[in-house]
Each structure stands twice: as C-alpha cells, then as structure tokens.
Scaffold this active site. Structure first.
Site, PDB file in Angstrom:
ATOM      1  N   CYS A   2      89.069  -5.400  47.435  1.00 14.21           N
ATOM      2  CA  CYS A   2      89.831  -4.208  47.072  1.00 14.21           C
ATOM      3  C   CYS A   2      89.176  -3.521  45.884  1.00 14.21           C
ATOM      4  O   CYS A   2      88.564  -4.162  45.040  1.00 14.21           O
ATOM      5  CB  CYS A   2      91.279  -4.495  46.729  1.00 14.21           C
ATOM      6  SG  CYS A   2      92.202  -5.292  48.007  1.00 14.21           S
ATOM      7  N   ARG A  28      82.589  -4.328  47.251  1.00 15.89           N
ATOM      8  CA  ARG A  28      83.615  -5.353  47.066  1.00 15.89           C
ATOM      9  C   ARG A  28      84.236  -5.788  48.394  1.00 15.89           C
ATOM     10  O   ARG A  28      84.887  -6.832  48.447  1.00 15.89           O
ATOM     11  CB  ARG A  28      84.706  -4.828  46.132  1.00 15.89           C
ATOM     12  CG  ARG A  28      84.187  -4.501  44.750  1.00 15.89           C
ATOM     13  CD  ARG A  28      85.233  -3.800  43.927  1.00 15.89           C
ATOM     14  NE  ARG A  28      86.337  -4.665  43.598  1.00 15.89           N
ATOM     15  CZ  ARG A  28      86.377  -5.499  42.580  1.00 15.89           C
ATOM     16  NH1 ARG A  28      85.331  -5.612  41.794  1.00 15.89           N
ATOM     17  NH2 ARG A  28      87.432  -6.233  42.338  1.00 15.89           N
ATOM     18  N   TRP A  74      91.233  -4.567  51.203  1.00 12.27           N
ATOM     19  CA  TRP A  74      90.736  -5.676  52.029  1.00 12.27           C
ATOM     20  C   TRP A  74      91.987  -6.424  52.473  1.00 12.27           C
ATOM     21  O   TRP A  74      92.667  -7.036  51.649  1.00 12.27           O
ATOM     22  CB  TRP A  74      89.823  -6.563  51.187  1.00 12.27           C
ATOM     23  CG  TRP A  74      89.061  -7.599  51.949  1.00 12.27           C
ATOM     24  CD1 TRP A  74      87.875  -7.431  52.606  1.00 12.27           C
ATOM     25  CD2 TRP A  74      89.404  -8.981  52.108  1.00 12.27           C
ATOM     26  NE1 TRP A  74      87.473  -8.618  53.157  1.00 12.27           N
ATOM     27  CE2 TRP A  74      88.391  -9.587  52.877  1.00 12.27           C
ATOM     28  CE3 TRP A  74      90.480  -9.765  51.690  1.00 12.27           C
ATOM     29  CZ2 TRP A  74      88.412 -10.928  53.223  1.00 12.27           C
ATOM     30  CZ3 TRP A  74      90.505 -11.103  52.041  1.00 12.27           C
ATOM     31  CH2 TRP A  74      89.476 -11.677  52.808  1.00 12.27           C
ATOM     32  N   ASN A  98      95.594  -4.206  43.588  1.00 11.05           N
ATOM     33  CA  ASN A  98      94.703  -5.301  44.010  1.00 11.05           C
ATOM     34  C   ASN A  98      95.383  -6.612  43.673  1.00 11.05           C
ATOM     35  O   ASN A  98      95.967  -6.726  42.599  1.00 11.05           O
ATOM     36  CB  ASN A  98      93.393  -5.292  43.218  1.00 11.05           C
ATOM     37  CG  ASN A  98      92.489  -4.174  43.633  1.00 11.05           C
ATOM     38  OD1 ASN A  98      92.802  -3.424  44.542  1.00 11.05           O
ATOM     39  ND2 ASN A  98      91.368  -4.060  42.949  1.00 11.05           N
ATOM     40  N   GLY A  99      95.241  -7.609  44.529  1.00 11.78           N
ATOM     41  CA  GLY A  99      95.820  -8.921  44.239  1.00 11.78           C
ATOM     42  C   GLY A  99      96.865  -9.278  45.290  1.00 11.78           C
ATOM     43  O   GLY A  99      96.883  -8.712  46.380  1.00 11.78           O
ATOM     44  N   GLU A 473      72.708 -23.162  51.491  1.00 12.63           N
ATOM     45  CA  GLU A 473      72.685 -21.752  51.108  1.00 12.63           C
ATOM     46  C   GLU A 473      71.992 -20.903  52.182  1.00 12.63           C
ATOM     47  O   GLU A 473      72.435 -19.799  52.498  1.00 12.63           O
ATOM     48  CB  GLU A 473      72.007 -21.595  49.741  1.00 12.63           C
ATOM     49  CG  GLU A 473      71.889 -20.171  49.239  1.00 12.63           C
ATOM     50  CD  GLU A 473      73.213 -19.430  49.087  1.00 12.63           C
ATOM     51  OE1 GLU A 473      74.284 -20.039  49.192  1.00 12.63           O
ATOM     52  OE2 GLU A 473      73.177 -18.197  48.896  1.00 12.63           O
ATOM     53  N   LYS A 477      73.842 -17.812  54.080  1.00 12.87           N
ATOM     54  CA  LYS A 477      73.275 -16.455  54.042  1.00 12.87           C
ATOM     55  C   LYS A 477      73.167 -15.907  55.454  1.00 12.87           C
ATOM     56  O   LYS A 477      73.561 -14.778  55.727  1.00 12.87           O
ATOM     57  CB  LYS A 477      71.897 -16.540  53.382  1.00 12.87           C
ATOM     58  CG  LYS A 477      71.437 -15.462  52.521  1.00 12.87           C
ATOM     59  CD  LYS A 477      72.135 -15.164  51.229  1.00 12.87           C
ATOM     60  CE  LYS A 477      73.424 -15.766  50.959  1.00 12.87           C
ATOM     61  NZ  LYS A 477      74.232 -15.491  49.892  1.00 12.87           N
ATOM     62  N   GLU A 480      76.669 -15.175  56.918  1.00 15.56           N
ATOM     63  CA  GLU A 480      77.333 -14.042  56.268  1.00 15.56           C
ATOM     64  C   GLU A 480      76.869 -12.713  56.835  1.00 15.56           C
ATOM     65  O   GLU A 480      77.684 -11.846  57.120  1.00 15.56           O
ATOM     66  CB  GLU A 480      77.024 -14.035  54.753  1.00 15.56           C
ATOM     67  CG  GLU A 480      77.841 -15.000  53.932  1.00 15.56           C
ATOM     68  CD  GLU A 480      77.432 -14.974  52.458  1.00 15.56           C
ATOM     69  OE1 GLU A 480      76.228 -15.126  52.157  1.00 15.56           O
ATOM     70  OE2 GLU A 480      78.304 -14.795  51.609  1.00 15.56           O
ATOM     71  N   HIS A 496      74.410 -38.890  63.430  1.00 13.99           N
ATOM     72  CA  HIS A 496      75.734 -39.528  63.499  1.00 13.99           C
ATOM     73  C   HIS A 496      76.761 -38.593  64.137  1.00 13.99           C
ATOM     74  O   HIS A 496      77.828 -38.341  63.585  1.00 13.99           O
ATOM     75  CB  HIS A 496      76.178 -39.971  62.104  1.00 13.99           C
ATOM     76  CG  HIS A 496      75.250 -40.973  61.506  1.00 13.99           C
ATOM     77  ND1 HIS A 496      75.131 -42.266  61.991  1.00 13.99           N
ATOM     78  CD2 HIS A 496      74.333 -40.877  60.508  1.00 13.99           C
ATOM     79  CE1 HIS A 496      74.215 -42.914  61.299  1.00 13.99           C
ATOM     80  NE2 HIS A 496      73.712 -42.096  60.402  1.00 13.99           N
ATOM     81  N   LYS A 591      83.098  -9.167  48.090  1.00 10.85           N
ATOM     82  CA  LYS A 591      82.163  -9.670  47.075  1.00 10.85           C
ATOM     83  C   LYS A 591      82.896 -10.451  46.001  1.00 10.85           C
ATOM     84  O   LYS A 591      82.447 -11.496  45.551  1.00 10.85           O
ATOM     85  CB  LYS A 591      81.422  -8.488  46.439  1.00 10.85           C
ATOM     86  CG  LYS A 591      80.481  -8.892  45.330  1.00 10.85           C
ATOM     87  CD  LYS A 591      79.068  -8.585  45.687  1.00 10.85           C
ATOM     88  CE  LYS A 591      78.069  -9.231  44.778  1.00 10.85           C
ATOM     89  NZ  LYS A 591      77.300 -10.281  45.441  1.00 10.85           N
TER      90      LYS A 591
HETATM   91  C1  G6P Z   1      82.514 -14.462  47.855  1.00  9.72           C
HETATM   92  C2  G6P Z   1      81.130 -13.892  48.086  1.00  9.72           C
HETATM   93  C3  G6P Z   1      80.091 -15.020  48.017  1.00  9.72           C
HETATM   94  C4  G6P Z   1      80.193 -15.725  46.673  1.00  9.72           C
HETATM   95  C5  G6P Z   1      81.616 -16.259  46.435  1.00  9.72           C
HETATM   96  C6  G6P Z   1      81.798 -16.724  45.003  1.00  9.72           C
HETATM   97  O1  G6P Z   1      82.903 -15.232  48.941  1.00  9.72           O
HETATM   98  O2  G6P Z   1      81.063 -13.232  49.333  1.00  9.72           O
HETATM   99  O3  G6P Z   1      78.791 -14.469  48.152  1.00  9.72           O
HETATM  100  O4  G6P Z   1      79.278 -16.778  46.627  1.00  9.72           O
HETATM  101  O5  G6P Z   1      82.576 -15.213  46.642  1.00  9.72           O
HETATM  102  O6  G6P Z   1      81.747 -15.604  44.155  1.00  9.72           O
HETATM  103  P1  G6P Z   1      81.454 -15.684  42.622  1.00  9.72           P
HETATM  104  O7  G6P Z   1      81.611 -14.266  42.133  1.00  9.72           O
HETATM  105  O8  G6P Z   1      82.486 -16.591  42.034  1.00  9.72           O
HETATM  106  O9  G6P Z   1      80.079 -16.201  42.445  1.00  9.72           O
END
Ligand code: G6P
Length: 596
Positions: A2, A28, A74, A98-99, A473, A477, A480, A496, A591
């Site tokens: 948001c 965001r 969002w 927001n929230g 990671e 990536k 995502e 396993h 984000k």
């Molecule tokens: C969201 C983002 C991720 C990020 C995570 C933690 O899910 O899409 O890319 O790793 O939040 O965010 P932060 O701001 O705490 O690193």
C-alpha cells in the site's frame, strides 16, 4: 505494501502531484488505486481496480485542486475491487489507510447498531465511519481522531480530510510508516521518500501516538497530550535519479548493476582493522547470535550462520520473523539478536524486535532505509547504504546485507583467532576488488541459460552449507519474478524423498563454491542426472557432469557467495524477461510488508 500520498499546497495541480506520488510508490505493490481531492468545496473521490494507468483513464487533469489524498491498495481484507479501493468515505470524512484494523469485525457490528451502512469488505472503511461518528458527536476533528485512535486495534498509517475543513490534512500512524515533508509552497505526506523527491529531499518521521496537521503554510505535530512538538528534519541522501530507471529496461537490472558500486562504497568504511574495531567492536561481547528476518533477509541469515559458525566459531540461530514472534526463545544476556531488513518496516521483523527488547536482549538492526522503525528501535543499527531499492524483488540490498554479514564474520573470526591478521587484510582487499569480478559477471550474457529454463514448470536449486543459502535465495528470486515453481534443497537431503519429483529434462541448478564439499555435491548432481535432469552448475572448478557449467572467479571461498548470487539474480531476471513478466512489480507481491 500500500502507498499513501497527501498534498496540500499553493499550486492547484493536486491531481498531478498525487498521481506522480503514487507512481513513485508503485514498487511497494498494489492492485487498486484511488484519489480524493477538494473541488468546488466538495470532496471528489475517484478509484479504480488495477494499475494506476487504469485510474488515470478516468481522471481529468484539467480539474484544479490544491488539496488531496491518494492511495495504492494491496488487498488484504476484501478482494481487489473498485469498491474496496481507497479512499473510503463516511459523511464528511474521507480517509486512506495502510495496515490492518484487527478489531474491525467487532467495530462493524457496533456501528451497524447505530445504523451506519458499510459498503466495502475492507477493514479500513470502519476508520472513516468512526471518525465521522465522533466528528458529529464532538464537532471537533482532533477529538474525533483521538477517540478513534483509542478504539481501533492493529496497524495503521492514515491520512484524513474533512469536508468542513478545506485547508488541512490530518495524519496518524502506528506500526506502518508515514513521512511528512514541507517546501516553501506545499506540505506532503507519503509512505516513503520517493513520493516527495520531486519537491523536496527534507522530511520528518511521524511517530506513533502523534498527530500531524498539514496546511500549505506549515505542519503542526501534536504529541499524545495534544501538545505541539518539534521534529527532527532528515535529509534524504540519494537523489531523484536513484529512483529512476535510467537506460535500463527494469529497476531490477539497474539495481543489479549498482551492486559493485555499493560494495565499493561500503568497504571504504570498513577497510582497515581500526575501522572494523570502531564500527564492530561492540560485537565481541556476545556468546551466541540469533538472526531474524523475512524472505531474502532470512536467507542472508542462513548464509551468515554458516559463515559465522565456520570462520568465527560463534553459534548462530536463524529464525523466520513470523515464526519467531510466536514461539519460545532462549536468548539471554550473552546473546545478540540481529534483525535484517531492507525496509526496516516489515511487520513481523519489527514485532520480533519488540518482543526481544522486553527481555532486555541486545539488538542490532542491519537496515537499508534510514530512520525506519527497526533502525530507530534497535539498540544499534548498521546501515547497508544500498540506496533506494525500487524493484520488489531485492537484489542490491541483499548483496549489501551479505557484505555486512561477511564483514562481521571476518572481524569476529580475527578477534577469535581463526582468521589471521594477514588473511583479514587480504579479505578486505578482495572485497574492495569485488567490482572487477562482478564486472566480468555482468559482461556475460545469461540469456542462453534463460532460454533453457524459461519453459520449465519446476526447477530445483541444490547446494550444501553456504551454497544451500545461495540456492534458497536463487530459488526465491526465480519464483518471485518468473512465476516458475522452484525449490531449494540441501543437496544431500534430496534423496530423502524429494528426488522422486525429478523428471526427464527438469532443470537442476547447483551451486558449489566450497572446496571441502565439492565432491559431495557432485555426487548429488550425478544422482539427479541419472534420473534425466538438465544440470546447470555454478562452481569455482569445472564440473564434467554438468550440461551447462558457469565458472565463477576463484577468490576466497568466503566471498564466492556474492559472485554466485549475482549470477543467479541475472538468470532469474533474464528468465522472467523472456516470459514477459512484470519484473519490477511481480503479481501478488509487496516490497514492504507492513501487515502480518
Ligand atoms: C517482502 C519482499 C522480499 C523481502 C521481504 C523482507 O516479501 O518482497 O523481497 O525479502 O519482504 O523485507 P525486508 O524489507 O524486511 O528486508
């Protein structure tokens, strides 16, 4: 997650400023958008499902207004529909939020008894209803805000306008970020700095339990007792260019290319033993470390665990913040809790920090966004200084977090007599030289590899030890941004159970940067190959059993994760690009995740 923008100024181009502000917050994550502004003494609200472009189709930019609030939503409570989009209004009050209002079900039932009709499925509408109810009762907007704050539970950043008050915007917040800014012509509120950078780089943080009252002349902040308070003015160190794509097709690619300079700038502050002592000296007093984070930040924690345990001989526990906050923990006076977060606002990470602080455990934030909630509330903070990260999927902030954890590892390794002085100096020099190796990587094209995997339904990522952290990671990536299902596995664990999923031609991407487990991972790669997989191997030595072998420059093994992860970031990018995905704003993602 948001975005809020508010504008009140002498110029009558509020619609333009609000929409541009929303665009600067697109990163965001959102699925509907809306604005409310004063025109001819009335509040006009326009909202639409989908991207801001959809909203723009129904906006008449020739309409003059000098005050308005805007929002990108969002969806959490209620679908992503036009009716659920913000702003929400009731009577004379219009708000954006927001929230999450956690007690909204109960509150809805209560106000229904007073014959209020709610039209959306959101939790947010109840805020407008309550504000209006108490505004009617007290005929005083501040009293209505105070009363509403007392009743609502949960997290919020809220901007409010009232049909009777055409020269003010009000704002409050709790556990959701909101900044306030002013230049000679106008006042602004926003969820984050990029929304106001075209007008000023000076801003203030609205704290919890404060009320901000914005006019085009000034901004008044009231504390809990409604007394005016002075605010620290912060300066955003970056520039508007940082929040623009430049010649890159996507922010993500631009941010990957920025990584080498970020490392170069960071290492300048840590490149001698004296500087390390000064910056990290406080770390030597702890017996054990717990690292807490979400998403990619959690993966930095996993990699750091392997690094710290091997090179600094310190036991490390890594926790997903959303789990940690609701479980028992055994941290004590000799423990350090490290909170890793790009945004510094992730709700679960922030809640975990607050939980730990009650136990008087020392806390350290490794944070990118200056003056964010975690940065302010942790006992100590180390900034990752990666600049504003716009693409939803983190790349450069992840690398900067990893560099900080590597610096912490080698400093503690040196203090604990595992890393010699000479090796420490060599490592610092090699971190400084990482740009050369990264340039080699960035000069390569990984498009051919992307072509081999972009049509896959499922992909495995394998690695052992640190390489497992890298695999995690790399897999995240890819998921995502390309929406290809993938799973990361510790290479030895695959047999396993999970190996049953390997099919003919299924891509398996393996990472091998650690010499002592090289042969072990090769054995696991052979196990998948025997079942028909297509093997892509990123390694520091040649691997004959691979179908594609990407060789990374052979520097100290402690630094190799950096090189491997950059390669995986680019492969994910190229794969998503081939699939035509919305790389910077992947579906369903936000984000900055400011709700649980
Ligand atoms: C969201 C983002 C991720 C990020 C995570 C933690 O899910 O899409 O890319 O790793 O939040 O965010 P932060 O701001 O705490 O690193």
């Amino acid at each position: 997650m948001c975005g809020i923008v508010g504008y009140i100024g002498k110029e009558k181009n509020a619609l333009n400023i609000l929409i541009n502000g929303l665009k600067a917050l697109e990163y965001r994550g959102y699925d509907s958008a809306g604005i409310a502004y004063f025109n001819k003494n009335k509040i006009i609200t326009i909202k639409e499902k989908g991207k801001i472009e959809e909203l723009e189709k129904i906006i008449d930019y020739s309409i003059e207004s000098n005050i308005g609030i805007a929002h990108t939503r969002w969806a959490t409570c209620g679908d992503a529909t036009k009716i659920n989009a913000h702003p929400h209004s009731c009577g004379k009050i219009t708000i954006v939020h927001n929230g999450i209002i956690e007690n909204y079900d109960d509150l809805k039932e209560q106000v229904k008894k007073d014959n209020y009709k709610l039209i959306s499925e959101t939790d947010s509408e109840i805020i407008a209803v309550l504000l209006n109810k108490y505004y009617e009762e007290y005929n005083d907007i501040i009293k209505a805000i105070v009363k509403t704050k007392q009743i609502i539970k949960g997290s919020y950043a809220i901007a409010i306008i009232c049909a009777d008050i055409q020269d003010k915007i009000y704002a409050i917040r709790k556990d959701s970020p909101l900044i306030v800014a002013k230049n000679e012509n106008a006042s602004f509120i926003a969820s984050d700095v990029p929304a106001i950078l075209n007008y000023t780089n000076k801003y203030m943080i609205l704290n919890e339990n404060e009320i901000a009252i914005l006019t085009n002349e000034n901004i008044v902040f009231l504390n809990d007792s409604l007394q005016p308070i002075k605010k620290k003015i912060l300066t955003f160190e970056g520039n508007t260019i940082d929040a623009q794509k430049g010649h890159f097709k996507h922010f993500m690619l631009k941010e990957i290319f920025e990584e080498k300079d970020i490392i170069k700038n960071l290492i300048k502050k840590y490149n001698t033993i004296e500087k390390l002592e000064k910056k990290l000296g406080f770390l030597t007093k702890y017996d054990n470390i717990t690292i807490i984070g979400c998403g990619s930040a959690y993966h930095v924690g996993i990699i750091a665990k392997y690094l710290l345990e091997e090179y600094a001989n310190i036991p490390v526990n890594v926790e997903i913040a959303s789990e940690f906050r609701y479980k028992n923990n055994f941290l004590n006076k000799k423990s350090l809790a490290i909170f890793i977060s790009q945004s510094g606002e992730t709700a679960d990470t922030l809640a975990s920090l607050r939980k730990i602080k009650i136990k008087s455990v020392d806390t350290l934030g490794i944070i990118n966004v200056q003056e964010s909630s975690i940065a302010r509330e942790a006992d100590k903070v180390i900034y990752t200084e990666a600049g504003p990260e716009i693409a939803v999927a983190t790349t450069k902030a992840f690398i900067a977090q990893l560099i900080i954890m590597i610096l912490i590892t080698i400093y503690l390794g040196y203090k604990n007599n595992i890393i010699t002085r000479d090796l420490l100096i060599e490592l610092l020099t090699n971190i400084n030289n990482l740009d050369k190796y990264l340039n080699q990587i960035l000069n390569n094209s990984y498009k051919e590899i992307a072509k081999k995997i972009y049509q896959a339904q499922n992909i495995f990522f394998l690695g052992r030890n640190i390489d497992y952290g890298i695999a995690l990671e790399g897999s995240l990536k890819l998921k995502e941004i390309s929406y290809i299902h993938s799973e990361a596995y510790p290479a030895g664990e695959l047999k396993h159970g999970t190996i049953s999923l390997i099919e003919e031609n299924m891509p398996v991407i393996s990472i091998i940067t650690k010499d002592n487990i090289f042969d072990k991972t090769i054995s696991n790669i052979k196990e998948t190959k025997a079942r028909g997989s297509f093997n892509i191997v990123i390694s520091n030595k040649e691997v004959n059993d691979s179908d594609v072998n990407i060789l990374i420059p052979n520097i100290n093994s402690i630094l190799q994760p950096i090189l491997a992860i950059v390669i995986l970031q680019i492969i994910s990018y190229e794969t998503a690009n081939l699939k035509g995905c919305d790389i910077d704003k992947p579906r369903n993602l936000a984000k900055s995740v400011t709700v649980e």
